[in-house]
Design a protein around this motif. Structure first.
Motif, PDB file in Angstrom:
ATOM      1  N   ARG A 133      -0.141  15.969  21.285  1.00 24.96           N
ATOM      2  CA  ARG A 133       0.916  16.400  20.368  1.00 24.96           C
ATOM      3  C   ARG A 133       0.368  16.877  19.035  1.00 24.96           C
ATOM      4  O   ARG A 133       1.053  17.584  18.296  1.00 24.96           O
ATOM      5  N   GLY A 134      -0.845  16.456  18.690  1.00 23.51           N
ATOM      6  CA  GLY A 134      -1.422  16.899  17.429  1.00 23.51           C
ATOM      7  C   GLY A 134      -2.293  15.829  16.804  1.00 23.51           C
ATOM      8  O   GLY A 134      -2.683  14.849  17.452  1.00 23.51           O
ATOM      9  N   TRP A 135      -2.585  16.021  15.511  1.00 18.81           N
ATOM     10  CA  TRP A 135      -3.416  15.084  14.756  1.00 18.81           C
ATOM     11  C   TRP A 135      -2.728  14.775  13.436  1.00 18.81           C
ATOM     12  O   TRP A 135      -1.889  15.551  12.973  1.00 18.81           O
ATOM     13  N   MET A 136      -3.098  13.641  12.859  1.00 20.78           N
ATOM     14  CA  MET A 136      -2.589  13.280  11.542  1.00 20.78           C
ATOM     15  C   MET A 136      -3.745  13.076  10.584  1.00 20.78           C
ATOM     16  O   MET A 136      -4.845  12.663  10.990  1.00 20.78           O
ATOM     17  N   VAL A 137      -3.495  13.378   9.336  1.00 23.05           N
ATOM     18  CA  VAL A 137      -4.439  13.094   8.262  1.00 23.05           C
ATOM     19  C   VAL A 137      -3.766  12.061   7.368  1.00 23.05           C
ATOM     20  O   VAL A 137      -2.642  12.274   6.897  1.00 23.05           O
ATOM     21  N   VAL A 138      -4.431  10.931   7.167  1.00 23.04           N
ATOM     22  CA  VAL A 138      -3.864   9.833   6.382  1.00 23.04           C
ATOM     23  C   VAL A 138      -4.770   9.554   5.192  1.00 23.04           C
ATOM     24  O   VAL A 138      -5.982   9.347   5.354  1.00 23.04           O
ATOM     25  N   ALA A 139      -4.183   9.572   4.000  1.00 23.12           N
ATOM     26  CA  ALA A 139      -4.930   9.302   2.766  1.00 23.12           C
ATOM     27  C   ALA A 139      -4.324   8.090   2.079  1.00 23.12           C
ATOM     28  O   ALA A 139      -3.108   8.025   1.873  1.00 23.12           O
ATOM     29  N   LEU A 140      -5.165   7.096   1.754  1.00 20.35           N
ATOM     30  CA  LEU A 140      -4.690   5.882   1.083  1.00 20.35           C
ATOM     31  C   LEU A 140      -4.866   6.016  -0.416  1.00 20.35           C
ATOM     32  O   LEU A 140      -5.970   6.299  -0.906  1.00 20.35           O
ATOM     33  N   GLY A 141      -3.755   5.796  -1.143  1.00 18.30           N
ATOM     34  CA  GLY A 141      -3.799   5.882  -2.599  1.00 18.30           C
ATOM     35  C   GLY A 141      -3.843   4.512  -3.237  1.00 18.30           C
ATOM     36  O   GLY A 141      -4.908   3.971  -3.528  1.00 18.30           O
ATOM     37  N   GLU A 142      -2.672   3.878  -3.417  1.00 14.20           N
ATOM     38  CA  GLU A 142      -2.576   2.623  -4.155  1.00 14.20           C
ATOM     39  C   GLU A 142      -2.621   1.405  -3.226  1.00 14.20           C
ATOM     40  O   GLU A 142      -2.055   1.413  -2.144  1.00 14.20           O
ATOM     41  N   VAL A 143      -3.314   0.358  -3.710  1.00 11.14           N
ATOM     42  CA  VAL A 143      -3.354  -0.939  -3.027  1.00 11.14           C
ATOM     43  C   VAL A 143      -3.022  -2.003  -4.059  1.00 11.14           C
ATOM     44  O   VAL A 143      -3.729  -2.149  -5.060  1.00 11.14           O
ATOM     45  N   ARG A 203       0.843  -1.200   0.000  1.00 12.98           N
ATOM     46  CA  ARG A 203       0.000   0.000   0.000  1.00 12.98           C
ATOM     47  C   ARG A 203       0.874   1.244   0.000  1.00 12.98           C
ATOM     48  O   ARG A 203       1.984   1.235   0.548  1.00 12.98           O
ATOM     49  N   GLN A 204       0.347   2.289  -0.591  1.00 14.73           N
ATOM     50  CA  GLN A 204       1.049   3.566  -0.600  1.00 14.73           C
ATOM     51  C   GLN A 204       0.045   4.679  -0.373  1.00 14.73           C
ATOM     52  O   GLN A 204      -1.073   4.656  -0.916  1.00 14.73           O
ATOM     53  N   GLY A 205       0.423   5.606   0.460  1.00 17.23           N
ATOM     54  CA  GLY A 205      -0.468   6.729   0.749  1.00 17.23           C
ATOM     55  C   GLY A 205       0.328   7.937   1.204  1.00 17.23           C
ATOM     56  O   GLY A 205       1.550   7.997   1.060  1.00 17.23           O
ATOM     57  N   GLN A 206      -0.397   8.893   1.767  1.00 20.30           N
ATOM     58  CA  GLN A 206       0.225  10.125   2.245  1.00 20.30           C
ATOM     59  C   GLN A 206      -0.253  10.419   3.662  1.00 20.30           C
ATOM     60  O   GLN A 206      -1.369  10.040   4.049  1.00 20.30           O
ATOM     61  N   ALA A 207       0.622  11.075   4.430  1.00 21.27           N
ATOM     62  CA  ALA A 207       0.280  11.441   5.799  1.00 21.27           C
ATOM     63  C   ALA A 207       0.706  12.882   6.060  1.00 21.27           C
ATOM     64  O   ALA A 207       1.771  13.317   5.605  1.00 21.27           O
ATOM     65  N   ARG A 239      -9.687  17.647  10.609  1.00 20.18           N
ATOM     66  CA  ARG A 239     -10.983  17.219  10.063  1.00 20.18           C
ATOM     67  C   ARG A 239     -11.357  18.046   8.837  1.00 20.18           C
ATOM     68  O   ARG A 239     -11.922  17.513   7.865  1.00 20.18           O
ATOM     69  N   ALA A 240     -11.036  19.317   8.875  1.00 23.26           N
ATOM     70  CA  ALA A 240     -11.334  20.166   7.717  1.00 23.26           C
ATOM     71  C   ALA A 240     -10.503  19.742   6.510  1.00 23.26           C
ATOM     72  O   ALA A 240     -11.005  19.710   5.365  1.00 23.26           O
ATOM     73  N   ILE A 241      -9.237  19.391   6.730  1.00 21.76           N
ATOM     74  CA  ILE A 241      -8.378  18.931   5.635  1.00 21.76           C
ATOM     75  C   ILE A 241      -8.905  17.616   5.075  1.00 21.76           C
ATOM     76  O   ILE A 241      -8.964  17.420   3.848  1.00 21.76           O
ATOM     77  N   ALA A 242      -9.297  16.700   5.959  1.00 20.59           N
ATOM     78  CA  ALA A 242      -9.829  15.423   5.501  1.00 20.59           C
ATOM     79  C   ALA A 242     -11.099  15.627   4.678  1.00 20.59           C
ATOM     80  O   ALA A 242     -11.297  14.973   3.643  1.00 20.59           O
ATOM     81  N   LYS A 243     -11.937  16.540   5.116  1.00 24.49           N
ATOM     82  CA  LYS A 243     -13.173  16.813   4.376  1.00 24.49           C
ATOM     83  C   LYS A 243     -12.861  17.394   3.002  1.00 24.49           C
ATOM     84  O   LYS A 243     -13.515  17.060   2.003  1.00 24.49           O
ATOM     85  N   ALA A 244     -11.842  18.238   2.931  1.00 27.18           N
ATOM     86  CA  ALA A 244     -11.458  18.823   1.644  1.00 27.18           C
ATOM     87  C   ALA A 244     -10.936  17.748   0.700  1.00 27.18           C
ATOM     88  O   ALA A 244     -11.218  17.770  -0.507  1.00 27.18           O
ATOM     89  N   VAL A 245     -10.166  16.787   1.236  1.00 24.81           N
ATOM     90  CA  VAL A 245      -9.665  15.697   0.404  1.00 24.81           C
ATOM     91  C   VAL A 245     -10.820  14.831  -0.077  1.00 24.81           C
ATOM     92  O   VAL A 245     -10.853  14.392  -1.240  1.00 24.81           O
ATOM     93  N   GLU A 246     -11.776  14.577   0.799  1.00 22.52           N
ATOM     94  CA  GLU A 246     -12.956  13.807   0.390  1.00 22.52           C
ATOM     95  C   GLU A 246     -13.732  14.528  -0.704  1.00 22.52           C
ATOM     96  O   GLU A 246     -14.389  13.903  -1.542  1.00 22.52           O
TER      97      GLU A 246
END
Length: 648
Positions: A574-584, A194-198, A507-514
């Protein structure tokens, strides 16, 4: 917290095998009486659950959780009871109690049983019940049960469950192998890439710089008490004693003479010999070897020329050599001189050719000559007996209820006192204080004690050094005074406020990606405080290799649906992470080579064995019937976490 729970409840053949946590409790830490008749205070008479024809009292469950917590904090000293319960400790203990009772009743109905003799043997093997000699000691056993409020019947019941589990659960869970056809889908899953972005959204970037004032910080403290709470501490009194404190009777000449007489053969003149020898299969071969050796060839070379090998014995007495050959051969061998060649002589194993390599004559020793050796051995034995008797006398005093002050005064021992200690042996109020590592058994025992005042014994150095001790006082877990931790509270409050903003940003960034934006674009639009977008991924089979922890963002990536985006909170504000899954990329199971599938099938067997054990446990609970009083369990949860008073 997770580490402590895994250490407590981890298992090699599934969750149900964690029953060993309960039934091996005699080794790990004490349990209360499971009959439900004991009263532990509060709602001790109410029942938290009914399992078949047995009940689990709320008081019993409370005591079990407290004991599990005491064990967990020995491994993780900073653990608070609230954190332990919130991390699943209460639920784990209740589930294991239910599993144990259901398993015992179900297997008994199936006709399985455990004899009293089996349980006796298991008790005798438990190290916690060994005395100073290292063997099972009835007094130590009884003292252990008494100190921990535990009946012998209870311990036997728990060991019965353990033995039943070994008889049934272990064989069920020991699945020998998994077929290749069944393993192929799992092989494909493990080989999936798998490959994605964080994107990391740091809380520090949004933490306010101001001070909200004492009132707000005190409110924040009330909301986060467990984070600032210092665990329970105990102040100990102890007195040390070792071999030097124990008077040892002198060795008399009469005792030495008695030993000398009883072991006369040992002190008489003796002779030992060392032989080089070879055993031939027939007389002709043996004759050829013997002729060569008598002609000057070494026994080893002569044997090798015949396809045999020679060996050399150790220093043997005549009786010992006779045991490996025969009385006749040994008699001849001990009549020969050094360097003589013997044989060939027929023995039960073949034809023996031997050479006398060395003769060691040991002259007889008179009583006077043997006295130093005998005196030293008797003195050592008397010293061992004296320390055992001294220890047992103190154990008897402890069992009789004597205080540490009384015990120390009777034996002229010095009583010392520690500051308030954590289970690790550290003293939060005295950072420079440090107990020697040898005191660890004493500290451990003190935190297993039910309360204050009762004397106990601990072995600090095996057979050498000991301590009689008691818990003088217990300081309940609580946060330090507000003034002392105000600066830390302010820092944590700022990060907590920043964490809320970071959450909203993530959450706002995740919504924008969606909504169709790429993660870098959405991050840029959210503000310059964002860290750069990182590419993450890899192969599932490589996660956690070498015992390394799996980064949370990678664990999340491998649980997501393709094309999805999720947020992940980073612990500790410490913060939050946004994780997006690209290729499987998952390979076709049929295309995976057979050798690789076979390699993956082997470690799958324990996993399938786990599943079978869990199914067996579930069936046991279904057959006997289980009812949980959820309201009472939740009330106990609130009591243990400090969010509700102890029930009356």
């Amino acid at each position: 917290m997770i580490t402590a729970l895994r250490n407590l409840f981890g298992s090699t053949i599934g969750k149900f095998i964690a029953l060993a946590f309960i039934v091996l409790i005699g080794v790990l830490f004490a349990l209360g009486d499971v009959t439900g008749n004991a009263s532990f205070g509060g709602l001790g008479g109410a029942n938290a659950a009914k399992v078949g024809n047995r009940e689990i009292g709320l008081g019993e469950l409370r005591e079990r959780v407290n004991q599990a917590y005491n064990q967990a904090r020995q491994q993780q000293p900073g653990l608070t009871k609230a954190a332990f319960v919130e991390g699943g400790g209460l639920d784990q203990v209740l589930n294991q109690l239910v599993d144990g009772m259901a398993f015992e009743q179900f297997t008994t109905d199936l006709g399985f049983g455990v004899s009293k003799r089996q349980i006796d043997g298991r008790i005798a093997d438990i190290p916690a019940f060994a005395g100073v000699s290292g063997k099972f000691d009835q007094k130590v056993f009884e003292a252990f049960l008494r100190q921990n409020g535990m009946s012998e019947a209870q311990l036997r019941r728990e060991l019965k469950q353990q033995i039943l589990l070994e008889q049934i659960g272990v064989p069920i869970g020991s699945m020998p192998r998994v077929s290749l056809g069944l393993a192929r889908p799992y092989a494909a899953l493990l080989l999936e890439q798998r490959q994605g972005q964080a994107l990391f959204v740091p809380a520090s970037a949004f933490a306010p710089a101001g001070d909200p004032g004492d009132a707000a910080l005190k409110t924040f403290l009330d909301q986060n008490r467990s984070k600032f709470t210092i665990p329970e501490r105990r102040t100990l009194q102890y007195a040390l004693f070792d071999r030097s404190a124990v008077p040892v009777p002198a060795v008399s000449d009469a005792e030495i003479a008695k030993v000398y007489k009883a072991n006369a053969a040992h002190y008489a003149a003796s002779e030992t010999r060392r032989f080089a020898q070879v055993i031939a299969p027939d007389q002709a071969t043996a004759n050829a070897i013997a002729t060569k050796v008598r002609g000057g060839t070494s026994l080893a070379a002569a044997a090798q020329a015949s396809g045999l090998s020679a060996s050399t014995t150790g220093d043997l007495a005549q009786t010992a050599y006779a045991a490996t050959t025969s009385d006749a051969i040994a008699k001849t061998a001990f009549a020969a001189k050094q360097g003589d060649v013997l044989g060939p002589v027929q023995s039960g194993l073949g034809w023996v050719v031997a050479r006398v390599e060395a003769v060691t004559a040991k002259p007889a020793r008179t009583l006077a000559e043997a006295t130093p050796e005998i005196r030293a051995e008797l003195a050592k034995n008397k010293a061992n007996e004296a320390i055992v008797d001294y220890y047992n006398a103190i154990q008897d005093a402890v069992n009789g209820g004597a205080s540490i002050e009384e015990i120390a005064a009777d034996r002229k021992l010095k009583v010392e006192e520690t500051p308030a200690l954590l289970p690790s042996g550290r003293a939060p109020d005295m950072p420079g204080f440090a107990l020697a590592p040898e005191f660890a058994p004493m500290v451990s025992g003190a935190f297993q004690a039910a309360g204050e005042g009762e004397a106990q014994l601990a072995t600090l150095v095996e057979n050498e050094k000991f301590a009689v001790y008691s818990v003088k006082s217990i300081t309940a877990a609580a946060p330090p005074p507000f003034a002392r931790i105000r600066a830390d509270l302010l820092t944590e409050w700022r990060f907590a406020q920043g964490q809320k903003v970071a959450r909203d940003k993530a959450r706002a960034i995740a919504k924008a990606v969606e909504g169709g934006k790429k993660l870098p674009e959405a991050a840029s639009a959210a503000g310059a405080a964002m860290a750069g977008v990182q590419t993450i991924g890899g192969r599932r089979a490589d996660l956690g290799q070498g015992g390394k922890p799996v980064p949370p963002e990678l664990a999340l990536l491998f649980s997501m649906a393709k094309g999805s985006v999720k947020t992940l909170e980073v612990p500790g504000n410490r913060g939050w992470m946004v994780v997006a899954l690209g290729e499987v990329d998952r390979p076709d199971p049929k295309a995976i080579e057979q050798a690789r599938v076979a390699a993956i099938a082997q470690p799958l067997s324990p996993a399938f064995g786990n599943e079978l054990v869990e199914q067996f446990a579930a069936e046991a609970k279904r057959r006997v019937g289980v009812k949980i009083n959820k309201d009472l369990v939740e009330q106990l949860r609130k009591e243990l976490t400090g969010t509700a008073p102890v029930g009356e």
